[in-house]
Design a protein around this motif. Structure first.
Motif, short mmCIF file in Angstrom:
data_model
loop_
_atom_site.label_atom_id
_atom_site.label_comp_id
_atom_site.label_asym_id
_atom_site.label_seq_id
_atom_site.Cartn_x
_atom_site.Cartn_y
_atom_site.Cartn_z
N VAL A 1 103.93 24.11 28.80
CA VAL A 1 102.89 23.10 28.58
C VAL A 1 103.00 22.01 29.63
N HIS A 2 104.22 21.52 29.83
CA HIS A 2 104.38 20.42 30.78
C HIS A 2 104.06 20.85 32.21
N MET A 3 104.49 22.03 32.61
CA MET A 3 104.21 22.48 33.97
C MET A 3 102.71 22.64 34.20
N THR A 4 102.00 23.12 33.19
CA THR A 4 100.55 23.26 33.33
C THR A 4 99.89 21.88 33.34
N TRP A 5 100.35 21.00 32.47
CA TRP A 5 99.85 19.62 32.43
C TRP A 5 100.06 18.97 33.80
N GLY A 6 101.25 19.16 34.37
CA GLY A 6 101.55 18.61 35.69
C GLY A 6 100.65 19.18 36.76
N ALA A 7 100.36 20.49 36.67
CA ALA A 7 99.47 21.12 37.65
C ALA A 7 98.07 20.50 37.59
N SER B 1 94.19 16.90 40.29
CA SER B 1 93.21 15.82 40.30
C SER B 1 93.60 14.73 41.28
N THR B 2 94.91 14.45 41.39
CA THR B 2 95.38 13.45 42.34
C THR B 2 95.08 13.91 43.77
N LEU B 3 95.43 15.14 44.06
CA LEU B 3 95.20 15.71 45.38
C LEU B 3 93.71 15.71 45.72
N THR B 4 92.89 16.12 44.76
CA THR B 4 91.45 16.17 44.98
C THR B 4 90.87 14.78 45.19
N GLN C 1 98.86 11.27 54.99
CA GLN C 1 100.31 11.43 54.89
C GLN C 1 100.73 11.73 53.46
N ILE C 2 100.16 11.01 52.51
CA ILE C 2 100.52 11.20 51.10
C ILE C 2 100.03 12.55 50.59
N ILE C 3 98.87 12.99 51.07
CA ILE C 3 98.32 14.29 50.65
C ILE C 3 99.28 15.43 50.95
N LYS C 4 100.02 15.34 52.03
CA LYS C 4 100.99 16.39 52.36
C LYS C 4 101.98 16.59 51.22
N ASP C 5 102.45 15.49 50.63
CA ASP C 5 103.37 15.58 49.49
C ASP C 5 102.65 16.11 48.26
N GLU D 1 85.20 22.61 41.10
CA GLU D 1 86.26 23.35 41.78
C GLU D 1 87.60 23.20 41.06
N MET D 2 87.89 22.00 40.56
CA MET D 2 89.14 21.80 39.80
C MET D 2 89.14 22.65 38.54
N ASP D 3 88.04 22.64 37.82
CA ASP D 3 87.96 23.45 36.59
C ASP D 3 88.12 24.93 36.91
N GLN D 4 87.56 25.37 38.01
CA GLN D 4 87.69 26.77 38.40
C GLN D 4 89.15 27.11 38.72
N THR D 5 89.84 26.20 39.39
CA THR D 5 91.25 26.42 39.71
C THR D 5 92.09 26.51 38.45
#
Length: 298
Positions: free
Chosen positions: A147-153, A158-161, A181-185, A251-255
């Motif tokens: 659950v947590h790993m999926t929640w984190g994904a 959303s942060t990346l997007t 620079q931050i997007i790389k992380d 696109e996020m929902d599709q991912t």
């Protein structure tokens, strides 16, 4: 985990490289208030990561060396993201409460100590309740780590997007450089969480069932509960406004749909619609809708 090289990530992990950021040029171009408000929100959320980690390490996740190795680097990198945004806002001339601390590009670390303490104290009882609730959930749900790993994904996606959308939207060249620079992380963070989620959901029908229920009934956009609901709603609506924002939500929902057992959830479409509805009701002076359940967890 075949699609994520954890060894490579651990060897390369470091604080975000800000050596090329032209701090002295930030004042040359005004930063719009809406963008500043979103940056302050993301700064607070990135700086709050250590509290999320506190809760997680009290669960079964602490027994898994691969997970804890990643999280050790993840929380360090997130700390520096918060500091980077703090310095950018300071150089842009924005003063934030509660004390209006002066921050600049080369300010002493850590910055905004009073603000971070203020946010965590405001969470106080809710934060402790969240900690107890996390412990209870982890004890009752054998597949809690899935659950947590999926929640984190979902949250890292959303942060990346959102950061990518801001790179395209902003007219501030230094902010674009900083975000790139931050997007790389953030891209690596999302890759780890997605690989973990795919692996854990793929091997357990129970994990798929529990995780789907959690995303449908408990999840809310990252930062919900850390900052007031109206700030979360503003950040969500601002980040995903317009045609580009709507396309990014789809696109996020599709991912997310591509993860085992999560097809057809459309959680981001729903989250954005609910945030827009609450903003509209607030603007009309009508009573706000109920706060999402996730706001009651830190």
């Amino acid at each position: 985990m075949l699609d994520f090289d954890l060894d490579r990530y651990l060897r390369a992990s470091k604080k975000v490289d800000l050596s090329g950021i032209a701090w002295d040029r930030i004042k040359d171009r005004p930063l719009p208030v809406g963008e500043a408000r979103c940056l302050a929100y993301t700064m607070d959320v990135e700086s709050h990561t250590i509290i999320f980690l506190r809760d997680l390490l009290a669960t079964r996740a602490a027994f898994e060396p691969e997970v804890t190795a990643f999280l050790s680097c993840w929380v360090y990198e997130e700390l520096w993201h918060g500091e980077a945004f703090s310095r950018f806002l300071g150089e842009a001339g924005y003063v934030l409460g509660p004390d209006g601390e002066r921050v600049w590009g080369d300010a002493p670390y850590p910055s905004r100590v009073t603000r971070n303490e203020w946010i965590r104290r405001k969470l106080a009882g809710k934060g402790y309740l969240s900690h107890v609730a996390t412990l209870a959930a982890a004890a009752l749900v054998k597949d809690f780590v899935a659950v947590h790993m999926t929640w984190g994904a979902v949250n890292e996606l959303s942060t990346l997007t959102g950061y990518n959308l801001e790179v395209e939207r902003t007219g501030h060249p230094v902010l674009r450089d900083l975000l790139r620079q931050i997007i790389k992380d953030e891209r690596r963070h999302f890759a780890f969480y997605r690989a973990q989620a795919r692996m854990r959901l793929g091997r357990s029908a129970r994990a798929r069932k529990v995780t789907r229920w959690a995303l449908e009934h408990v999840w809310a956009p990252v930062g919900t509960g850390v900052r007031p609901q109206h700030e979360t709603d503003f950040a969500v609506c601002f980040a995903f406004e317009g045609k580009a924002g709507r396309a990014a939500v789809e696109e996020m929902d599709q991912t997310i749909d591509e993860l085992p057992g999560l097809g057809g959830l459309h959680i981001w479409r729903r989250a954005v619609a609910e945030a827009q509805r609450r903003q509209r009701l607030s603007a009309e002076g009508k009573p706000r809708q109920a706060t999402p359940l996730a706001a009651f967890r830190a």
